[in-house]
Design a protein around this motif. Structure first.
Motif, PDB file in Angstrom:
ATOM      1  N   GLU A   1      33.992 -35.688   4.492  1.00 48.66           N
ATOM      2  CA  GLU A   1      33.986 -34.374   3.857  1.00 48.66           C
ATOM      3  C   GLU A   1      34.821 -33.363   4.652  1.00 48.66           C
ATOM      4  O   GLU A   1      35.576 -32.573   4.088  1.00 48.66           O
ATOM      5  CB  GLU A   1      32.542 -33.878   3.720  1.00 48.66           C
ATOM      6  CG  GLU A   1      31.707 -34.697   2.745  1.00 48.66           C
ATOM      7  CD  GLU A   1      30.254 -34.228   2.710  1.00 48.66           C
ATOM      8  OE1 GLU A   1      29.955 -33.260   3.485  1.00 48.66           O
ATOM      9  OE2 GLU A   1      29.456 -34.774   1.959  1.00 48.66           O
TER      10      GLU A   1
ATOM     11  N   GLU B   1      38.619 -33.938   4.064  1.00 45.91           N
ATOM     12  CA  GLU B   1      39.082 -33.376   2.795  1.00 45.91           C
ATOM     13  C   GLU B   1      39.164 -31.853   2.877  1.00 45.91           C
ATOM     14  O   GLU B   1      40.115 -31.234   2.375  1.00 45.91           O
ATOM     15  CB  GLU B   1      38.126 -33.805   1.677  1.00 45.91           C
ATOM     16  CG  GLU B   1      38.148 -35.311   1.406  1.00 45.91           C
ATOM     17  CD  GLU B   1      37.084 -35.730   0.401  1.00 45.91           C
ATOM     18  OE1 GLU B   1      36.313 -34.822  -0.018  1.00 45.91           O
ATOM     19  OE2 GLU B   1      37.033 -36.907   0.060  1.00 45.91           O
ATOM     20  N   ARG B   2      38.190 -31.252   3.498  1.00 41.43           N
ATOM     21  CA  ARG B   2      38.188 -29.782   3.637  1.00 41.43           C
ATOM     22  C   ARG B   2      39.363 -29.298   4.489  1.00 41.43           C
ATOM     23  O   ARG B   2      39.978 -28.273   4.195  1.00 41.43           O
ATOM     24  CB  ARG B   2      36.863 -29.338   4.246  1.00 41.43           C
ATOM     25  CG  ARG B   2      36.681 -27.827   4.257  1.00 41.43           C
ATOM     26  CD  ARG B   2      35.325 -27.498   4.839  1.00 41.43           C
ATOM     27  NE  ARG B   2      35.153 -26.053   4.875  1.00 41.43           N
ATOM     28  CZ  ARG B   2      34.104 -25.435   5.433  1.00 41.43           C
ATOM     29  NH1 ARG B   2      33.132 -26.167   5.988  1.00 41.43           N
ATOM     30  NH2 ARG B   2      34.006 -24.102   5.420  1.00 41.43           N
TER      31      ARG B   2
ATOM     32  N   ILE C   1      42.281 -30.728   4.754  1.00 41.94           N
ATOM     33  CA  ILE C   1      43.506 -30.815   3.962  1.00 41.94           C
ATOM     34  C   ILE C   1      43.636 -29.585   3.070  1.00 41.94           C
ATOM     35  O   ILE C   1      44.723 -28.985   2.949  1.00 41.94           O
ATOM     36  CB  ILE C   1      43.502 -32.121   3.136  1.00 41.94           C
ATOM     37  CG1 ILE C   1      43.603 -33.329   4.094  1.00 41.94           C
ATOM     38  CG2 ILE C   1      44.647 -32.143   2.144  1.00 41.94           C
ATOM     39  CD1 ILE C   1      43.366 -34.661   3.407  1.00 41.94           C
ATOM     40  N   ARG C   2      42.517 -29.203   2.422  1.00 43.28           N
ATOM     41  CA  ARG C   2      42.558 -28.019   1.564  1.00 43.28           C
ATOM     42  C   ARG C   2      42.891 -26.755   2.379  1.00 43.28           C
ATOM     43  O   ARG C   2      43.692 -25.928   1.974  1.00 43.28           O
ATOM     44  CB  ARG C   2      41.202 -27.849   0.862  1.00 43.28           C
ATOM     45  CG  ARG C   2      40.912 -28.920  -0.191  1.00 43.28           C
ATOM     46  CD  ARG C   2      39.757 -28.467  -1.094  1.00 43.28           C
ATOM     47  NE  ARG C   2      38.568 -28.141  -0.344  1.00 43.28           N
ATOM     48  CZ  ARG C   2      37.628 -29.043  -0.039  1.00 43.28           C
ATOM     49  NH1 ARG C   2      37.754 -30.308  -0.402  1.00 43.28           N
ATOM     50  NH2 ARG C   2      36.548 -28.670   0.616  1.00 43.28           N
ATOM     51  N   LEU C   3      42.288 -26.629   3.572  1.00 42.98           N
ATOM     52  CA  LEU C   3      42.533 -25.435   4.414  1.00 42.98           C
ATOM     53  C   LEU C   3      43.975 -25.361   4.911  1.00 42.98           C
ATOM     54  O   LEU C   3      44.544 -24.265   5.026  1.00 42.98           O
ATOM     55  CB  LEU C   3      41.566 -25.438   5.607  1.00 42.98           C
ATOM     56  CG  LEU C   3      40.097 -25.187   5.268  1.00 42.98           C
ATOM     57  CD1 LEU C   3      39.230 -25.354   6.515  1.00 42.98           C
ATOM     58  CD2 LEU C   3      39.900 -23.795   4.683  1.00 42.98           C
ATOM     59  N   GLU C   4      44.592 -26.506   5.207  1.00 37.31           N
ATOM     60  CA  GLU C   4      45.999 -26.486   5.641  1.00 37.31           C
ATOM     61  C   GLU C   4      46.899 -25.993   4.528  1.00 37.31           C
ATOM     62  O   GLU C   4      47.861 -25.248   4.756  1.00 37.31           O
ATOM     63  CB  GLU C   4      46.404 -27.886   6.071  1.00 37.31           C
ATOM     64  CG  GLU C   4      45.833 -28.277   7.432  1.00 37.31           C
ATOM     65  CD  GLU C   4      46.257 -29.676   7.843  1.00 37.31           C
ATOM     66  OE1 GLU C   4      46.851 -30.392   7.013  1.00 37.31           O
ATOM     67  OE2 GLU C   4      45.991 -30.052   9.023  1.00 37.31           O
ATOM     68  N   ALA C   5      46.599 -26.418   3.272  1.00 33.58           N
ATOM     69  CA  ALA C   5      47.403 -25.931   2.152  1.00 33.58           C
ATOM     70  C   ALA C   5      47.260 -24.422   2.011  1.00 33.58           C
ATOM     71  O   ALA C   5      48.230 -23.687   1.800  1.00 33.58           O
ATOM     72  CB  ALA C   5      46.962 -26.650   0.860  1.00 33.58           C
ATOM     73  N   GLU C   6      45.993 -23.951   2.110  1.00 30.94           N
ATOM     74  CA  GLU C   6      45.777 -22.496   2.052  1.00 30.94           C
ATOM     75  C   GLU C   6      46.477 -21.771   3.205  1.00 30.94           C
ATOM     76  O   GLU C   6      46.998 -20.675   3.032  1.00 30.94           O
ATOM     77  CB  GLU C   6      44.278 -22.210   2.073  1.00 30.94           C
ATOM     78  CG  GLU C   6      43.548 -22.683   0.825  1.00 30.94           C
ATOM     79  CD  GLU C   6      42.048 -22.472   0.945  1.00 30.94           C
ATOM     80  OE1 GLU C   6      41.632 -21.940   2.017  1.00 30.94           O
ATOM     81  OE2 GLU C   6      41.311 -22.789   0.018  1.00 30.94           O
ATOM     82  N   SER C   7      46.522 -22.393   4.400  1.00 34.20           N
ATOM     83  CA  SER C   7      47.170 -21.776   5.566  1.00 34.20           C
ATOM     84  C   SER C   7      48.654 -21.595   5.339  1.00 34.20           C
ATOM     85  O   SER C   7      49.243 -20.586   5.739  1.00 34.20           O
ATOM     86  CB  SER C   7      46.916 -22.630   6.807  1.00 34.20           C
ATOM     87  OG  SER C   7      47.583 -22.102   7.914  1.00 34.20           O
TER      88      SER C   7
ATOM     89  N   ASP D   1      50.134 -21.114   2.450  1.00 36.12           N
ATOM     90  CA  ASP D   1      50.296 -19.963   1.558  1.00 36.12           C
ATOM     91  C   ASP D   1      50.096 -18.647   2.311  1.00 36.12           C
ATOM     92  O   ASP D   1      50.846 -17.679   2.107  1.00 36.12           O
ATOM     93  CB  ASP D   1      49.273 -20.073   0.407  1.00 36.12           C
ATOM     94  CG  ASP D   1      49.542 -21.289  -0.484  1.00 36.12           C
ATOM     95  OD1 ASP D   1      50.710 -21.756  -0.478  1.00 36.12           O
ATOM     96  OD2 ASP D   1      48.591 -21.753  -1.129  1.00 36.12           O
TER      97      ASP D   1
END
Length: 762
Positions: free
Chosen positions: A463, A466-467, A469-475, A477
Motif C-alpha cells: 500500500e 502505491e501511495r 507512486i501517486r505522491l511522486e506524480a503529484e510532486s 505537478d
C-alpha cells in the motif's frame, strides 16, 4: 586491625623523627640568621671604611695632581725661566738641565733654611757648558722674555767652608751643601751656592758660631734667620715657604700614599668579595634549609592527615570487627541448620538430575522442530547463544557464589563449605532450567506472532509503495507550479524595484522644487498652490513665455543688488571702533609729548651725572693707577662740547717711561691700565661683590702681587671672587677653592681657608 595499628605506630614514629629534624633545621636557620646579620654588619663596616679610604685617596690624588701641574707649569718660577725651559722642551735649546730647585732635594726640617740661603738662586738654570748658556741668553734677548742666571757645569766650581773650629760647638748642624742631596755632577754647583753657609739651630747659637768664624762664613738658622759674611744680620718673620724644593718629594710621597691607599682599598674590596661569597653560600644554605623546613612542615602535615586516617580506619575496622563477629555467630547458627538440611538436599539432587535428563530429551525434540523453519532456527540459535551466554554467566555467578561460600567455608571447614556450595549450585541450575523452558515456550509464541506481523507488514508495504507512486506524480505537478510562481515572483520584484526607484526620484525632485520655492521665491508649498490658483497666475501663456518672463525677473532682481540687513549693527560697531582708536591716538600723542619732555630731562640729568661721575672717576683713576704701578701718572681727557657724544682719551705715564700712546705699552702694562680703570669705576660706585676671570693673567709677578694687595685692601667694602692661576693672587686670598674632575663629567672641589692655616704658613 593489626596492620592499621602498625601504620599508626609507624606514623607516630615518623612524626616524631620529622619534628626532631624540623627543630634541628630551625636551630640551624637561627644560627645562619645570626651569621648573616654579623656578615651584614661587617660588610657595612668595610663599605664605610672603603668610602673613607676612597675619599682620602681622592684628596691625595687631587693634591698630587695639583703639585704635578704646578711642577709641570713651573709655578713660582719667573717668566724667563719658564721661557727657557719651554724652549728646551721644544728642542729649540739644548744643554739645559733645569733650575737649581728641580735638581736638589733636602729634608723637610731644612727647607726654610735652604730656601732662605738660595733665595733667587733657586731659579738659576743649570746648563751643560758656556755655549748652552750663551744660546739661552740669546734666546731670551730675541724673544724679549726677560733675564736669567745660568750655571754652566764646566765653569762653576765651589769650595766648602772650614768649620773645624765650630763643628763641635752648641747649635752647629752642618754645612748647608751637605744637607742637600743631588746628582754628583751637580755637586760643584751646590757647593758654590751653599758650600760657605753653615746651618745651626737658633739665632742664639748662630752668634757665637759667627764670632768664632770671624764673620767670614754665612750662618743660617732653621727658622731662616741669617748672619751674613761680614757681620750683617737679616731676619724677621718668614711669610711663606715657596715649597719649590719639596714639590717633587711631596709628589713622590703622595704617590706612595696613593698606592698604599689603593692597596688598602683593593684589600678591602677583596675582603668584601670574600665576605659576599661567604654570605651568598650562607644565604644559599639558609634558603635550602628553609625549603627543607617547608618540606618537613608539609610532610608533618601529611603525617598528621595520615595519622587521622589511621585513627578513622582503626575505628572503622573496630566497627567492621563487631559486624564480622555478629556474622560469625550467624554463620555458626546457619551451619547447624545446613547440616540438618544436607540429607534433604541429597534427595532433591537425585530428583533434579532425573528432571535434567528429561529436559535434555525435550530440548532435542525442540531442536528438531526448530530445524524445520530456517528463520526460526536463526532466531533460536541466537537465543540459544544468548542462553548459552546466560548459562556461562550463571556459571560465573555460581563460581563467584562458590568463592564466597569458599570464603565462608574457610572460616569454618572446607568440607561443609563444599556441600553448601554444591547444594546452592543445584538449586540455581534447577531455577535456570525452569527459566529456560519458560523462555523456549515464550519464543515459540513470539515466532507465531512475528510471522503474523510479517504478513501484515508486507500488505502495508504494498500500500505504501502505491501511495509513494501517486505522491511522486503529484510532486512533479507541484514543482512545475512552483517554478511558474517563482518566475512571476521575480518579475513582480523587478517591477517593484523599478517603481521604488521612480518614487525616490520623484521624492528628490519634490524636495528640490520645495527648496527652490523657499530660496528663490520665499514660498512654501501651500503658498505656491494658492498663488497658482489666484488671478496672478496666467495659465494661458506657454511654457517658453513663462521661462522668458522668469529669466527677465531674475535679471531685474540682480540689478537691485544685495540688501544688507546688518548695516545698522555694522555702523554701530564701526562707530565704537572709531571712538576707541581715536582715544588711543590721543593717548599716544600725549604719551609721545610726555616722553619727549622726559628725554630732555634725562639728557640733562645724564649730562650732569656723567660729568660728576667722570670727575670722580678721573680722580680715582689717578689714585688707582699710582697704587697699582707704584708711581707714575694717569688722566682721562674728554674732548668735545657734548659730554654724551664726546670722545674719551686715556693718557698714562708709568714710572720711568714717557708714553705717547697706549699701543706702545706692553701687554702686561695695557692690562694693568685696564684693571686700574675698572677698579677706579668700582671705587666710585662700589658693588657688593665682583667676579674677575683671570683678569691678571698677563701681569708679571710684581704687578700680580700689587694687584692682590689692592684687592685685599678693598675687600672690606666689596667681596672679590677671582678665577686665577697666579700664585700672588692666591696668596692674597682668604679662601681658595680648587676645582677638579676625578671622574669624567663629575666635578669636585677642594676648599682651603688660608686664615685657618695662617699660623702654619707663617
Amino acid at each position: 586491625m593489626k596492620k592499621a595499628n602498625r601504620e599508626k605506630a609507624d606514623t607516630e614514629k615518623e612524626t616524631a623523627e620529622k619534628t626532631s629534624e624540623k627543630d634541628e633545621l630551625r636551630e640551624g636557620l637561627d644560627r645562619d640568621k645570626e651569621t648573616l646579620d654579623t656578615f651584614e654588619e661587617k660588610c657595612e663596616e668595610l663599605a664605610e671604611k672603603k668610602q673613607k679610604l676612597r675619599l682620602k685617596l681622592m684628596e691625595t690624588n687631587q693634591r698630587r695632581e695639583t703639585l704635578e701641574r704646578m711642577e709641570r707649569l713651573l709655578e713660582g718660577f719667573s717668566g724667563s725661566v719658564k721661557s727657557v725651559m719651554s724652549a728646551a722642551h721644544d728642542k729649540e735649546l739644548s744643554g739645559i738641565h733645569g733650575p737649581v730647585s728641580k735638581l736638589i732635594v733636602t729634608d723637610p726640617e731644612y727647607i726654610t733654611a735652604i730656601e732662605t740661603c738660595l733665595g733667587a738662586a733657586m731659579q738659576n738654570i743649570v746648563v751643560e757648558n758656556e755655549d748652552a748658556a750663551k744660546a739661552a741668553i740669546a734666546f731670551l734677548k730675541r724673544t724679549n722674555s726677560g733675564r736669567a742666571t745660568f750655571l754652566p757645569l764646566t765653569t762653576v766650581k765651589g769650595n766648602l767652608a772650614d768649620v773645624r773650629e765650630v763643628k763641635n760647638k752648641k747649635g752647629f748642624i752642618s754645612i748647608a751643601s751637605e744637607l742637600v742631596r743631588c746628582d754628583d755632577k751637580y755637586r760643584d754647583i751646590v757647593n758654590s751656592l751653599l758650600g760657605r753657609t753653615v746651618v745651626c739651630d737658633t739665632i742664639e747659637s748662630a752668634t757665637p758660631l759667627a764670632r768664632a768664624l770671624n764673620f767670614k762664613v754665612r750662618i743660617i738658622t732653621l727658622d731662616g734667620q741669617l748672619i751674613n759674611a761680614g757681620g750683617s744680620y737679616t731676619g724677621g718673620q718668614t711669610l711663606k715657604s715657596s715649597a719649590i724644593l719639596t714639590r717633587r718629594a711631596d709628589i713622590e710621597e703622595l704617590e706612595r700614599e696613593g698606592a698604599k691607599l689603593e692597596s688598602e682599598i683593593s684589600a678591602i674590596n677583596t675582603e668584601i668579595s670574600d665576605r659576599q661569597k661567604e654570605k651568598s653560600a650562607i644565604e644559599s644554605s639558609f634558603l635550602e634549609r628553609e625549603r627543607e623546613e617547608e618540606l618537613l612542615v608539609r610532610a608533618l602535615f601529611e603525617l598528621e592527615k595520615k595519622y587521622s586516617v589511621c585513627l578513622e580506619r582503626i575505628a572503622s575496622l573496630e566497627e567492621t570487627l563487631k559486624g564480622v563477629n555478629a556474622e560469625y555467630d550467624s554463620l555458626a547458627h546457619t551451619e547447624n541448620v545446613t547440616r540438618d538440611s544436607m540429607s534433604e538436599f541429597e534427595k532433591k539432587k537425585e530428583l533434579i538430575e532425573a528432571e535434567f535428563t528429561s529436559a535434555s530429551e525435550r530440548r532435542d525434540s525442540l531442536e528438531k522442530k526448530v530445524l524445520e523453519n530456517e528463520e526460526r532456527l536463526l532466531e533460536l540459535n541466537a537465543e540459544a547463544g544468548e542462553l548459552s551466554a546466560r548459562h556461562t554467566e550463571l556459571e560465573v555467578e555460581l563460581a563467584s557464589f562458590g568463592e564466597r561460600l569458599d570464603g565462608i567455608a574457610n572460616m569454618r571447614a572446607a568440607n561443609e563449605s563444599a556441600i553448601v556450595n554444591a547444594n546452592a549450585r543445584l538449586s540455581e541450575l534447577d531455577e535456570r532450567r525452569v527459566s529456560a523452558e519458560r523462555g523456549i515456550a515464550d519464543k515459540l509464541i513470539e515466532k507465531a506472532a512475528v510471522d503474523t506481523d510479517i504478513s501484515v507488514k508486507d500488505n502495508e508495504i504494498k500500500e505504501c509503495t502505491e501511495r509513494i507512486i501517486r505522491l511522486e506524480a503529484e510532486s512533479l505537478d507541484i514543482r512545475a507550479t512552483q517554478k511558474s510562481l517563482t518566475d512571476k515572483k521575480e518579475t513582480s520584484f523587478r517591477l517593484v524595484t523599478q517603481l521604488k526607484a521612480k518614487l525616490d526620484e520623484l521624492e528628490n525632485e519634490k524636495v528640490n522644487i520645495l527648496t527652490r520655492l523657499a530660496e528663490d521665491y520665499e514660498m512654501d508649498f501651500d503658498m505656491a498652490v494658492v498663488f497658482a490658483s489666484s488671478s496672478h497666475s496666467n495659465h494661458s501663456i506657454s511654457k517658453e513665455e513663462r521661462e522668458e518672463r522668469l529669466a527677465f525677473l531674475r535679471a531685474e532682481m540682480k540689478k537691485l543688488g544685495n540688501v544688507n540687513l546688518d548695516s545698522i549693527e555694522e555702523y554701530r560697531e564701526t562707530k565704537e571702533r572709531y571712538d576707541f582708536l581715536k582715544a588711543q591716538f590721543d593717548d599716544a600723542t600725549n604719551a609721545k609729548a610726555s616722553l619727549e619732555r622726559m628725554i630732555v630731562q634725562l639728557d640733562a640729568t645724564m649730562r650732569e651725572k656723567f660729568s660728576e661721575s667722570l670727575i670722580k672717576i678721573q680722580k680715582a683713576f689717578k689714585e688707582t693707577f699710582v697704587e697699582l704701578f707704584g708711581g707714575g701718572s694717569a688722566e682721562i681727557i674728554v674732548s668735545g662740547d657734548d659730554v654724551l657724544e664726546c670722545s674719551i682719551d686715556i693718557n698714562v705715564q708709568p714710572p720711568g717711561k714717557i708714553i705717547k700712546s697706549l699701543s706702545l705699552l706692553s701687554g702686561g702694562e695695557q692690562s694693568i691700565v685696564a684693571i686700574a680703570l675698572y677698579l677706579a669705576i668700582l671705587k666710585v660706585s662700589p658693588s657688593p661683590f665682583c667676579i674677575f676671570d683671570e683678569i691678571e693673567a698677563a701681569l708679571d709677578d710684581a704687578n700680580v702681587a700689587r694687584f692682590g694687595e689692592y684687592l685685599k685692601k678693598y675687600s672690606l667694602s666689596t667681596q672679590f671672587i677671582v678665577i686665577t692661576h697666579r700664585r700672588g693672587t692666591m696668596e692674597a686670598a682668604d679662601i681658595l677653592y680648587g676645582i677638579t674632575m676625578q671622574e669624567k663629567g663629575v666635578s669636585d672641589y677642594i676648599r682651603v681657608s688660608l686664615d685657618e692655616y695662617q699660623g702654619e704658613i707663617n
